[in-house]
Design a protein around this motif. Structure first.
Motif, PDB file in Angstrom:
ATOM      1  N   ASP A  92     -20.864   7.373   0.628  1.00 33.99           N
ATOM      2  CA  ASP A  92     -21.264   7.381  -0.791  1.00 33.99           C
ATOM      3  C   ASP A  92     -20.066   6.819  -1.689  1.00 33.99           C
ATOM      4  N   ASP A  93     -18.987   7.555  -1.281  1.00 36.39           N
ATOM      5  CA  ASP A  93     -17.812   7.420  -2.214  1.00 36.39           C
ATOM      6  C   ASP A  93     -16.979   6.566  -1.853  1.00 36.39           C
ATOM      7  N   LYS A  94     -17.215   5.431  -0.926  1.00 35.31           N
ATOM      8  CA  LYS A  94     -16.462   4.599  -0.841  1.00 35.31           C
ATOM      9  C   LYS A  94     -17.102   3.014  -1.060  1.00 35.31           C
ATOM     10  N   PHE A  95     -16.261   2.119  -1.315  1.00 37.37           N
ATOM     11  CA  PHE A  95     -16.859   0.560  -1.486  1.00 37.37           C
ATOM     12  C   PHE A  95     -15.912  -0.451  -0.617  1.00 37.37           C
ATOM     13  N   LEU A  96     -17.017  -1.102   0.261  1.00 35.92           N
ATOM     14  CA  LEU A  96     -16.229  -1.986   1.174  1.00 35.92           C
ATOM     15  C   LEU A  96     -15.888  -3.564   0.861  1.00 35.92           C
ATOM     16  N   MET A  97     -14.709  -3.541   1.188  1.00 37.79           N
ATOM     17  CA  MET A  97     -14.270  -5.020   0.786  1.00 37.79           C
ATOM     18  C   MET A  97     -14.409  -5.722   2.153  1.00 37.79           C
ATOM     19  N   ILE A  98     -14.820  -6.985   2.209  1.00 41.36           N
ATOM     20  CA  ILE A  98     -14.875  -7.817   3.286  1.00 41.36           C
ATOM     21  C   ILE A  98     -14.410  -9.219   2.801  1.00 41.36           C
ATOM     22  N   ALA A  99     -13.461  -9.794   3.331  1.00 45.84           N
ATOM     23  CA  ALA A  99     -12.992 -10.987   2.969  1.00 45.84           C
ATOM     24  C   ALA A  99     -12.375 -12.117   3.959  1.00 45.84           C
ATOM     25  N   GLY A 100     -12.546 -13.062   3.760  1.00 46.70           N
ATOM     26  CA  GLY A 100     -12.110 -14.131   4.831  1.00 46.70           C
ATOM     27  C   GLY A 100     -12.589 -15.525   4.633  1.00 46.70           C
ATOM     28  N   PRO A 101     -12.194 -16.472   5.510  1.00 48.03           N
ATOM     29  CA  PRO A 101     -12.612 -17.766   5.200  1.00 48.03           C
ATOM     30  C   PRO A 101     -14.004 -18.009   5.634  1.00 48.03           C
TER      31      PRO A 101
END
Length: 260
Positions: free
Chosen positions: A14-23
């Motif tokens: 609940d207290d986290k925010f997931l960042m996904i990135a890439g081509p």
């Protein structure tokens, strides 16, 4: 919200925010290792990259297939990042599951119920994208196929729906965020790259989704977007992404969340 364990190091709570990135697509070893290394230095823990690419036109780049999966694994070994990649059909599922930390179900397969049933047998996190012609309730129904064998590590992805509006590639439905949170226990990851269609719109859509309460973002980032073999117009450069990442961290600090 259900606790999503991605691996021993990464948990979405609940207290986290997931960042996904890439081509958009894995194109070469140099490309994927280069961008993964740069993204990891910024703070990204999950690397996206397509090995099998469902393209509208059969003449377009279709991905490197198993070689692309092997290159993603090399990037994981080099950086420690988890990897997410798309499963296109049942024949490829065992192979993709062998390599991927997170299985992605693309928009075109959001209602491929036979595939969803097969995926439900794997004990892996799944990112389920909303079909561009699907309602929120249809998306929720699709998730029930994924959880039918007990897997609760499911994340929704709002990636834009097809409407009468043509000024962007798709229409990002930010209202889906609170509705999904009200109706389900699963996190909502916003993909602003596909509804934007061009990279100058990615940041405002990403920030809007973040402020509306999304649990994460999935952003297309390429070391040299004009040379990308797929979706070149919508991919951010690494400096553009770094600027966005800083703003996302600031918004989440106000919301009491930590970006992971």
């Amino acid at each position: 919200m259900v606790d999503i364990k991605i691996n021993d190091e990464i948990r979405l709570t609940d207290d986290k925010f997931l960042m996904i990135a890439g081509p958009c697509s894995v194109e070469s070893e140099e490309q994927i290792i280069r961008v993964a290394t740069q993204l990891r230095k910024i703070g990204v823990n999950v690397l996206r990259g397509g090995a099998f690419k469902p393209r509208t036109c059969p003449d377009s780049f279709q991905g490197l297939g198993e070689e692309g999966l092997k290159l993603l694994a090399k990037a994981r070994d080099a950086t420690g990042m988890a990897i997410i990649t798309e499963v296109m059909d049942m024949d490829e599922l065992p192979l993709v599951a062998e390599y991927a930390d997170i299985l992605q179900v693309g928009s075109r397969n959001s209602q491929n119920f036979s595939l969803l049933k097969k995926i439900s047998r794997y004990d892996k996190p799944v990112l389920l994208k909303r079909g561009f012609g699907n309602t929120v309730d249809e998306l929720i129904s699709s998730s029930k196929y994924l959880s039918m064998n007990g897997n609760k590590r499911i994340m929704f992805s709002e990636r834009g729906i097809r409407t009468f509006e043509q000024s962007t590639r798709f229409t990002l439905d930010i209202s889906a965020i609170p509705v999904l949170h009200e109706k389900t226990e699963y996190p909502v990851i916003i993909d602003p790259s596909h509804p934007a269609g061009v990279n100058r719109y990615v940041e405002p859509l990403a920030l809007g989704g973040t402020a509306a309460g999304a649990d994460g973002l999935m952003i297309e980032v390429h070391p040299d977007p004009p040379k990308a073999l797929s979706d070149s117009a919508q991919q951010l450069t690494v400096p553009q992404f770094q600027n966005l990442y800083t703003k996302v961290k600031n918004i989440n600090a106000v919301l009491g969340k930590t970006v992971i």
